[in-house]
Design a protein around this motif. Structure first.
Motif, PDB file in Angstrom:
ATOM      1  N   GLU A   1       6.975  -0.861   4.527  1.00 30.24           N
ATOM      2  CA  GLU A   1       8.286  -0.744   5.165  1.00 30.24           C
ATOM      3  C   GLU A   1       8.793   0.690   5.104  1.00 30.24           C
ATOM      4  OE1 GLU A   1      10.961  -3.524   3.405  1.00 30.24           O
ATOM      5  OE2 GLU A   1       9.691  -5.269   3.817  1.00 30.24           O
ATOM      6  N   TRP A   2       8.581   1.338   3.966  1.00 32.88           N
ATOM      7  CA  TRP A   2       9.024   2.729   3.804  1.00 32.88           C
ATOM      8  C   TRP A   2       8.317   3.641   4.821  1.00 32.88           C
ATOM      9  CZ3 TRP A   2      12.603   5.627   1.509  1.00 32.88           C
ATOM     10  CH2 TRP A   2      12.359   6.989   1.311  1.00 32.88           C
ATOM     11  N   ILE A   3       7.001   3.444   4.991  1.00 31.26           N
ATOM     12  CA  ILE A   3       6.231   4.253   5.936  1.00 31.26           C
ATOM     13  C   ILE A   3       6.709   3.991   7.362  1.00 31.26           C
ATOM     14  CG2 ILE A   3       3.938   4.602   6.917  1.00 31.26           C
ATOM     15  CD1 ILE A   3       2.806   3.977   4.111  1.00 31.26           C
TER      16      ILE A   3
ATOM     17  N   ASN B   1       9.644   2.835   8.377  1.00 29.73           N
ATOM     18  CA  ASN B   1      11.003   3.372   8.567  1.00 29.73           C
ATOM     19  C   ASN B   1      10.992   4.888   8.679  1.00 29.73           C
ATOM     20  OD1 ASN B   1      12.113   0.799   8.468  1.00 29.73           O
ATOM     21  ND2 ASN B   1      12.521   0.903   6.268  1.00 29.73           N
ATOM     22  N   SER B   2      10.095   5.522   7.933  1.00 33.14           N
ATOM     23  CA  SER B   2      10.006   6.986   7.995  1.00 33.14           C
ATOM     24  C   SER B   2       9.507   7.432   9.351  1.00 33.14           C
ATOM     25  CB  SER B   2       9.077   7.510   6.906  1.00 33.14           C
ATOM     26  OG  SER B   2       9.580   7.187   5.606  1.00 33.14           O
ATOM     27  N   ALA B   3       8.597   6.652   9.950  1.00 30.03           N
ATOM     28  CA  ALA B   3       8.041   7.011  11.258  1.00 30.03           C
ATOM     29  C   ALA B   3       9.077   6.862  12.367  1.00 30.03           C
ATOM     30  CB  ALA B   3       6.820   6.145  11.557  1.00 30.03           C
ATOM     31  N   SER B   4      10.044   5.984  12.171  1.00 31.09           N
ATOM     32  CA  SER B   4      11.037   5.697  13.211  1.00 31.09           C
ATOM     33  C   SER B   4      12.259   6.608  13.122  1.00 31.09           C
ATOM     34  CB  SER B   4      11.470   4.225  13.155  1.00 31.09           C
ATOM     35  OG  SER B   4      12.119   3.947  11.914  1.00 31.09           O
ATOM     36  N   THR B   5      12.325   7.430  12.074  1.00 28.66           N
ATOM     37  CA  THR B   5      13.503   8.302  11.922  1.00 28.66           C
ATOM     38  C   THR B   5      13.168   9.741  12.295  1.00 28.66           C
ATOM     39  OG1 THR B   5      12.942   8.633   9.583  1.00 28.66           O
ATOM     40  CG2 THR B   5      14.531   6.904  10.099  1.00 28.66           C
TER      41      THR B   5
ATOM     42  N   ILE C   1       2.308  -6.021  -7.713  1.00 33.31           N
ATOM     43  CA  ILE C   1       1.780  -4.849  -7.003  1.00 33.31           C
ATOM     44  C   ILE C   1       1.678  -5.107  -5.499  1.00 33.31           C
ATOM     45  CG2 ILE C   1      -0.201  -3.306  -6.720  1.00 33.31           C
ATOM     46  CD1 ILE C   1       1.492  -2.666  -9.172  1.00 33.31           C
ATOM     47  N   PRO C   2       1.190  -6.292  -5.046  1.00 37.14           N
ATOM     48  CA  PRO C   2       1.215  -6.554  -3.598  1.00 37.14           C
ATOM     49  C   PRO C   2       2.625  -6.486  -3.007  1.00 37.14           C
ATOM     50  CG  PRO C   2      -0.268  -8.089  -4.681  1.00 37.14           C
ATOM     51  CD  PRO C   2       0.457  -7.360  -5.776  1.00 37.14           C
ATOM     52  N   GLN C   3       3.637  -6.881  -3.752  1.00 35.58           N
ATOM     53  CA  GLN C   3       5.013  -6.767  -3.257  1.00 35.58           C
ATOM     54  C   GLN C   3       5.421  -5.299  -3.112  1.00 35.58           C
ATOM     55  OE1 GLN C   3       7.932  -9.379  -5.085  1.00 35.58           O
ATOM     56  NE2 GLN C   3       6.371 -10.852  -5.685  1.00 35.58           N
ATOM     57  N   ILE C   4       4.970  -4.460  -4.042  1.00 36.20           N
ATOM     58  CA  ILE C   4       5.244  -3.030  -3.919  1.00 36.20           C
ATOM     59  C   ILE C   4       4.559  -2.460  -2.676  1.00 36.20           C
ATOM     60  CG2 ILE C   4       4.729  -0.779  -4.961  1.00 36.20           C
ATOM     61  CD1 ILE C   4       5.240  -2.048  -7.687  1.00 36.20           C
ATOM     62  N   VAL C   5       3.330  -2.893  -2.428  1.00 33.77           N
ATOM     63  CA  VAL C   5       2.607  -2.419  -1.248  1.00 33.77           C
ATOM     64  C   VAL C   5       3.372  -2.793   0.025  1.00 33.77           C
ATOM     65  CG1 VAL C   5       0.483  -2.686   0.094  1.00 33.77           C
ATOM     66  CG2 VAL C   5       0.378  -2.423  -2.399  1.00 33.77           C
ATOM     67  N   ASN C   6       3.937  -3.987   0.064  1.00 35.02           N
ATOM     68  CA  ASN C   6       4.737  -4.380   1.230  1.00 35.02           C
ATOM     69  C   ASN C   6       5.971  -3.488   1.380  1.00 35.02           C
ATOM     70  OD1 ASN C   6       2.981  -6.476   1.858  1.00 35.02           O
ATOM     71  ND2 ASN C   6       4.161  -8.011   0.730  1.00 35.02           N
ATOM     72  N   LEU C   7       6.625  -3.193   0.290  1.00 31.72           N
ATOM     73  CA  LEU C   7       7.784  -2.297   0.327  1.00 31.72           C
ATOM     74  C   LEU C   7       7.378  -0.899   0.786  1.00 31.72           C
ATOM     75  CD1 LEU C   7       9.583  -3.337  -2.989  1.00 31.72           C
ATOM     76  CD2 LEU C   7      10.384  -3.789  -0.658  1.00 31.72           C
ATOM     77  N   HIS C   8       6.205  -0.446   0.338  1.00 26.25           N
ATOM     78  CA  HIS C   8       5.727   0.868   0.762  1.00 26.25           C
ATOM     79  C   HIS C   8       5.421   0.877   2.261  1.00 26.25           C
ATOM     80  CE1 HIS C   8       2.741   4.434   0.128  1.00 26.25           C
ATOM     81  NE2 HIS C   8       3.940   4.854   0.495  1.00 26.25           N
TER      82      HIS C   8
END
Length: 342
Positions: A334-336, A338-342, A325-332
């Motif tokens: 990154e997703w947030i 990346n979304s802010a930069s696009t 679950i902590p690995q998923i949080v890290n991926l999330h």
């Protein structure tokens, strides 16, 4: 001893061969027309409007928080309108309930869409266990108290539950049938659209692949002698709505699905196939036999990442969700970003 001739081998039909062959191409992703056909012809549950009022209040209370929708447990397919018999999916909801606790510990607000009577966060430690709940109790001075050897563990679980409840971080939403699940999932997805990339979908529910359309489901209990010696059911495939979730219902959210198999040799293939078809962010693969000891992360354009408990962790009863679950949080995160930069 008399020799009996071997029993004749029955030739499997095309449908039977495809059901057994796990490499057969899955149904195509649902189109907009499939969505309209399903939801126009399968009425929403009576309680959905009231439930969504609670959901909207919950979302409004967490304007800056990350919100994860955890789906958990199996869906049923009723065989009668006034249901006595139904087809069920194997799942006690262990993965979903356990994962929800770790998301809460890591600061998420959790919407827990669960099969009614399946395992729930925190209470899972003392329900569906090998012990009767009363085994944790003892009598002292005419009062019921928690047994001394369970005090520390139960106090820890109770405090976590109370903290989540008092902070308004956990919303429990039940379902039973496949139709209830799909209507609720779509409504939740649309309600979470304003949350944008802070929303995470963790789809751990075991969703039925087939159902009986309302036009063909009998009103009353099927009689035991109906059809003679056999009961033959005519079921339709449940539309594959994951692509509608990804493209239309929650296009900004990070979406994770699960792939459960019993054959290791096809697990990665089936997970990659799902990613290619639905274009979401992560498939978590697991095998029925080892699902509590290992999972595999399958992401687009990356090598598979197996996450396994070692021998000592297994002895210590470490839950594998506490690791991934902590690995998923890290991926999330990154997703947030990346979304802010696009």
């Amino acid at each position: 001893m008399a020799q009996h001739p071997p029993a004749p081998t029955r030739r499997l039909s095309t449908n039977e061969r495809e059901t057994i062959d796990r490499t057969v191409e899955p149904l195509p992703p649902a189109l907009e027309l499939d969505e309209h056909n399903y939801f126009d012809n399968n009425d929403p549950p009576d309680y959905l409007e009231s439930m969504m009022s609670d959901v909207n209040d919950f979302i409004e209370k967490h304007p800056q928080d990350r919100i994860v929708l955890v789906t958990s447990g199996g869906t049923t397919v009723p065989l009668e309108n006034q249901t006595v018999r139904f087809i069920d999916n194997f799942s006690a909801g262990t993965r979903g309930a356990t994962s929800a606790e770790y998301f809460l510990e890591l600061g998420y607000a959790v919407i827990f869409l669960h099969r009614q009577f399946s395992l729930l966060p925190y209470s899972r430690h003392y329900s569906h266990s090998t012990h009767c709940f009363l085994d944790f109790m003892e009598e002292k001075d005419g009062k019921v108290v928690v047994g001394s050897k369970y005090q520390s563990e139960m106090l820890s679980v109770l405090r976590k539950y109370k903290d989540a409840k008092e902070a308004g971080l956990l919303l429990l939403l039940p379902f039973t049938t496949i139709n209830q699940y799909l209507h609720t999932l779509r409504s939740l997805s649309l309600a979470l659209q304003p949350v944008g990339p802070r929303a995470l979908f963790y789809l751990a529910a075991a969703v039925s692949d087939f159902f009986i359309p309302p036009s063909r489901i009998p009103e009353h209990k099927i009689q035991s002698m109906a059809g003679g010696k056999k009961l033959i059911m005519d079921l339709d495939p449940v539309p594959k709505f994951l692509n509608r979730l990804v493209d239309k219902w929650a296009p900004s959210a990070m979406i994770i699905s699960f792939k459960l198999e019993t054959d290791r040799s096809i697990l990665i293939f089936k997970a990659r196939q799902a990613l290619d078809r639905y274009s979401h962010q992560l498939v978590i693969g697991n095998l029925l036999q080892t699902r509590k000891q290992e999972v595999v992360f399958v992401l687009p354009n990356q090598a598979e990442n197996w996450i396994k408990l070692n021998d000592q962790q297994t002895i210590d009863d470490i839950e594998i969700e506490s690791i991934f679950i902590p690995q998923i949080v890290n991926l999330h995160s990154e997703w947030i970003d990346n979304s802010a930069s696009t």
